[in-house]
Scaffold this active site. Sequence first.
Site, PDB file in Angstrom:
ATOM      1  N   HIS A  46       0.803  -1.214   0.000  1.00 53.92           N
ATOM      2  CA  HIS A  46       0.000   0.000   0.000  1.00 53.92           C
ATOM      3  C   HIS A  46       0.843   1.274   0.000  1.00 53.92           C
ATOM      4  O   HIS A  46       1.883   1.347   0.642  1.00 53.92           O
ATOM      5  CB  HIS A  46      -0.904   0.022   1.232  1.00 53.92           C
ATOM      6  CG  HIS A  46      -1.966  -1.032   1.207  1.00 53.92           C
ATOM      7  ND1 HIS A  46      -3.200  -0.820   0.653  1.00 53.92           N
ATOM      8  CD2 HIS A  46      -1.961  -2.315   1.628  1.00 53.92           C
ATOM      9  CE1 HIS A  46      -3.919  -1.918   0.763  1.00 53.92           C
ATOM     10  NE2 HIS A  46      -3.197  -2.846   1.352  1.00 53.92           N
ATOM     11  N   ASP A  47       0.338   2.261  -0.722  1.00 53.38           N
ATOM     12  CA  ASP A  47       0.911   3.619  -0.661  1.00 53.38           C
ATOM     13  C   ASP A  47       2.411   3.655  -0.932  1.00 53.38           C
ATOM     14  O   ASP A  47       3.166   4.317  -0.218  1.00 53.38           O
ATOM     15  CB  ASP A  47       0.658   4.252   0.704  1.00 53.38           C
ATOM     16  CG  ASP A  47      -0.823   4.345   1.038  1.00 53.38           C
ATOM     17  OD1 ASP A  47      -1.628   4.362   0.099  1.00 53.38           O
ATOM     18  OD2 ASP A  47      -1.154   4.394   2.226  1.00 53.38           O
ATOM     19  N   LEU A  48       2.865   2.955  -1.938  1.00 50.70           N
ATOM     20  CA  LEU A  48       4.287   3.016  -2.289  1.00 50.70           C
ATOM     21  C   LEU A  48       4.618   4.429  -2.749  1.00 50.70           C
ATOM     22  O   LEU A  48       4.072   4.931  -3.726  1.00 50.70           O
ATOM     23  CB  LEU A  48       4.595   2.008  -3.401  1.00 50.70           C
ATOM     24  CG  LEU A  48       6.029   2.003  -3.930  1.00 50.70           C
ATOM     25  CD1 LEU A  48       7.016   1.691  -2.802  1.00 50.70           C
ATOM     26  CD2 LEU A  48       6.177   0.996  -5.064  1.00 50.70           C
TER      27      LEU A  48
END
Length: 358
Positions: A46-48
């Site tokens: 998530h949310d790289l």
Amino acid sequence: MPNDTLSKYLFHWDKKPLPWEMRVRVAYYIAEALDHCNTENRKIYHDLNAYRVLFDEDGDPRLSAFGLMKNSRDGKSYSTNLAYTPPEFLRTGSVIPESVIYSYGTVLFDLLSGKHIPPSHALDLIRGKNVLLLMDSSLEGQYANDDAMKLVELASKCLQSEARDRGDIKFLLTAVAPFQKQKEVASHVLMGLPKNTVEVPTMLSPLGKACARMDLTAVHDILLKTGYKDEEGAENELSFQEWTQQVQDMLNTKKFGDIAFRDKDFKKAIEYYSELVAMMSGPSATVFGRRAFSYLMNGQAELALRDAMEAQVCLPEWPTAFYLQGLALSKLGMETDAQDMLNDGVAFDTKRHNVWRN
């Protein structure tokens, strides 16, 4: 991770910009970390973004474990900025493994441009053949134009609207690998950091040995014997000056939690310690540590990791917090990270014993 995040070196540098070789190394390390996650069947990260990439004491880039801790099934917590969110999330409210490839493309553009450019704007520059406007001007003379073009094309492929057109993690790793030309240059040199000369000791404390061999019974016994003494003198120590009814309620809750923990009723221990955390004006590392172990024994390794991290926030050099993180990471199948946490615990154990000896 003592050397901050990628965002600092890309967007907020105050001495010198991150050199080309290091940017390429970061791109490769991220792809390598994502490939490892994929191998361990953790396909959704998530949310790289540039805030998720951290640098260790040697200046090597590492991918934060926080991206693995969100629940992808809720479809609500993938990104905090819609300008950089994968198209399928906007269309359906859910993410897929290819969504990670899209996010990798945004980070690759960050590395190339030194700015956080919205994907649509970056693609417009590419379509307009204004690639040089996209590249970070501070990198002039550090890279071959062909190399820059290939990486821009790779980032563009990652940002395709249709997930099937982006490729997969193996494709990323293969595409970025040829640019790893400066392996002989140490990361701390590329980042301008002093060389870390501290050797990680190999001697383990009893708790460290128990964690290394995953002997949870021994870990429980040691945590019981240690009690709260490691927090003596800390600002968050469980001592209260005013014996009000509220304080008495807190002490009773702590007592019941400790009894449940002693009796290995870990479900009850979680309940009481959770009540205690909500009641206390300041957090307790020991309470977080005990609840982390209880979560482990209850088969909730991600929550155990969260609490072990909270314990570290309370007492940044508390070996127990690192050992518990190692246990949780091992349960999550992240053996390399678990070993790193174990080594950190050993280092702080040794530091503590050296202080006592002096």
